[in-house]
Design a protein around this motif. Structure first.
Motif, PDB file in Angstrom:
ATOM      1  N   TRP A  32      -7.620   1.664  12.873  1.00 32.95           N
ATOM      2  CA  TRP A  32      -6.738   0.384  12.332  1.00 32.95           C
ATOM      3  C   TRP A  32      -7.973  -0.492  11.866  1.00 32.95           C
ATOM      4  O   TRP A  32      -8.281  -1.174  10.967  1.00 32.95           O
ATOM      5  N   CYS A  35     -10.664   0.892   9.353  1.00 34.16           N
ATOM      6  CA  CYS A  35     -10.274   1.089   8.232  1.00 34.16           C
ATOM      7  C   CYS A  35     -10.024  -0.671   7.478  1.00 34.16           C
ATOM      8  O   CYS A  35     -10.263  -0.560   6.427  1.00 34.16           O
ATOM      9  N   GLY A  36      -9.494  -1.636   8.224  1.00 33.71           N
ATOM     10  CA  GLY A  36      -9.430  -2.813   7.813  1.00 33.71           C
ATOM     11  C   GLY A  36     -10.567  -3.411   7.407  1.00 33.71           C
ATOM     12  O   GLY A  36     -10.644  -4.087   6.238  1.00 33.71           O
ATOM     13  N   HIS A  39     -11.503  -1.988   3.890  1.00 33.57           N
ATOM     14  CA  HIS A  39     -10.748  -2.677   2.938  1.00 33.57           C
ATOM     15  C   HIS A  39     -11.288  -3.864   2.619  1.00 33.57           C
ATOM     16  O   HIS A  39     -11.417  -4.191   1.383  1.00 33.57           O
ATOM     17  N   PHE A  66      -2.895  -8.423   5.589  1.00 37.44           N
ATOM     18  CA  PHE A  66      -2.175  -6.870   5.319  1.00 37.44           C
ATOM     19  C   PHE A  66      -0.636  -7.128   5.631  1.00 37.44           C
ATOM     20  O   PHE A  66      -0.178  -7.898   6.223  1.00 37.44           O
ATOM     21  N   ILE A  69       1.200  -1.390   6.207  1.00 37.18           N
ATOM     22  CA  ILE A  69      -0.041  -0.451   7.023  1.00 37.18           C
ATOM     23  C   ILE A  69       0.757   0.956   7.345  1.00 37.18           C
ATOM     24  O   ILE A  69       1.757   0.749   7.909  1.00 37.18           O
ATOM     25  N   THR A 116      -2.998   4.228   5.060  1.00 33.86           N
ATOM     26  CA  THR A 116      -2.745   3.528   3.825  1.00 33.86           C
ATOM     27  C   THR A 116      -2.592   1.971   4.109  1.00 33.86           C
ATOM     28  O   THR A 116      -1.848   1.684   5.094  1.00 33.86           O
ATOM     29  N   MET A 117      -3.085   0.999   3.669  1.00 32.35           N
ATOM     30  CA  MET A 117      -2.987  -0.471   3.775  1.00 32.35           C
ATOM     31  C   MET A 117      -3.011  -1.243   2.390  1.00 32.35           C
ATOM     32  O   MET A 117      -3.362  -1.114   1.613  1.00 32.35           O
ATOM     33  N   SER A 119      -2.632  -5.272   1.047  1.00 33.41           N
ATOM     34  CA  SER A 119      -2.923  -6.543   1.459  1.00 33.41           C
ATOM     35  C   SER A 119      -2.522  -7.550   0.472  1.00 33.41           C
ATOM     36  O   SER A 119      -2.508  -7.164  -0.899  1.00 33.41           O
TER      37      SER A 119
END
Length: 284
Positions: A32, A35-36, A39, A66, A69, A116-117, A119
């Motif tokens: 997480w 990936c964050g 992003h 976000f 998620i 999948t995120m 924001s």
């Protein structure tokens, strides 16, 4: 199998070392966070920035927060020490100040997870008061009318609204139960580990506290491994404020473990997140 969206990806290469691993394989929490960051960095890239530094028209610092998620098709237990893997990351607009990213984790030619995120941009109206967070529009990032909006983003936004209002019925095999609590604990986030550099309760801390609460509750002899999880963010807390984690629905059978956890501020009972999790028992 076709894993990747039909758009250009930013690919990152990794070798699994101890910082990225946990007892149950690749750390979901590490994934997480990674990936964050991808992003965040891709948002800076489309804004033409070398490092993320977003501000609104009045010069206030704004951050990508976000709102939802999702992790699907996870088999993180398949990644062990010194295993090589890649993460392909895609970013696309999802309406207004919202952006959706997808991160595809592949190891040894097999899909190991899809994250999948979603924001949006926010800022505080009072310094260091996370209850004063409001939506904001950065000057450097604007929607391109020629780029189609992500349908997944619209669906996630709609589902988040339903969870926020407590009207979702069933999700990931769980039936919503009214006025029932399978387990509840109080949790005090720590400023050294649970808050980020923007002084906000870090998005990855929500996943971590739910897993800690699950372990406190069950302590299964063989911890189950992640299958899929949805997390919807509705608010934040200040340093020193306690949270209540309420598991209001749970399912345990021979193949998997599922639960829905509401996270609320202990002081006023306001819901700040919903976390729906499905894990499977590991086969040895």
């Amino acid at each position: 199998m076709h894993w990747l969206p039909d758009m250009e990806a930013a690919r990152s290469h990794f070798v699994a070392g101890m910082p990225a691993l946990s007892y149950t394989g690749l750390s979901e929490n590490w994934l997480w966070k990674t990936c964050g960051d991808r992003h965040w960095q891709q948002l800076a890239g489309i804004a033409g920035q070398a490092v993320p530094d977003f501000r609104d028209a009045d010069g206030h610092r704004v951050y990508a927060a976000f709102t939802a998620i999702r992790i699907r098709e996870a088999s993180l237990e398949a990644i062990g020490e010194n295993d090589a893997f890649t993460i392909d990351s895609f970013l696309k607009p999802a309406g207004g100040a919202k952006y959706l990213s997808e991160h595809v984790l592949v190891s040894q030619g097999a899909l190991r997870a899809r994250v999948t995120m979603l924001s949006t941009f926010v800022r505080r109206t009072r310094e260091r008061d996370n209850r004063s967070v409001i939506r904001a529009m950065p000057m450097a990032v604007g929607a391109d009318a020629t780029v189609p909006q992500a349908a997944d983003g619209l669906q996630l936004s709609a589902l988040a609204r339903r969870f926020r209002g407590g009207d979702w019925g069933a999700h990931l095999g769980l039936e919503q139960l009214r006025h029932a609590t399978a387990h509840a604990i109080e949790f005090l986030p720590c400023p050294y580990t649970d808050f980020n550099g923007a002084d906000l309760l870090y998005f990855a801390s929500f996943q971590a506290m739910v897993d800690r609460a699950e372990w406190h509750w069950r302590m299964d002899p063989e911890p189950p491994v992640m299958c899929e999880r949805d997390l919807f963010f509705h608010g934040n807390v200040n340093v020193g404020e306690s949270l209540e984690l309420n598991f209001a629905a749970a399912r345990v059978d021979k193949t998997d473990l599922g639960h829905w956890c509401e996270i609320r501020r202990a002081r006023d009972g306001d819901k700040i997140a919903d976390v729906v999790t499905r894990k499977r028992w590991r086969q040895r």
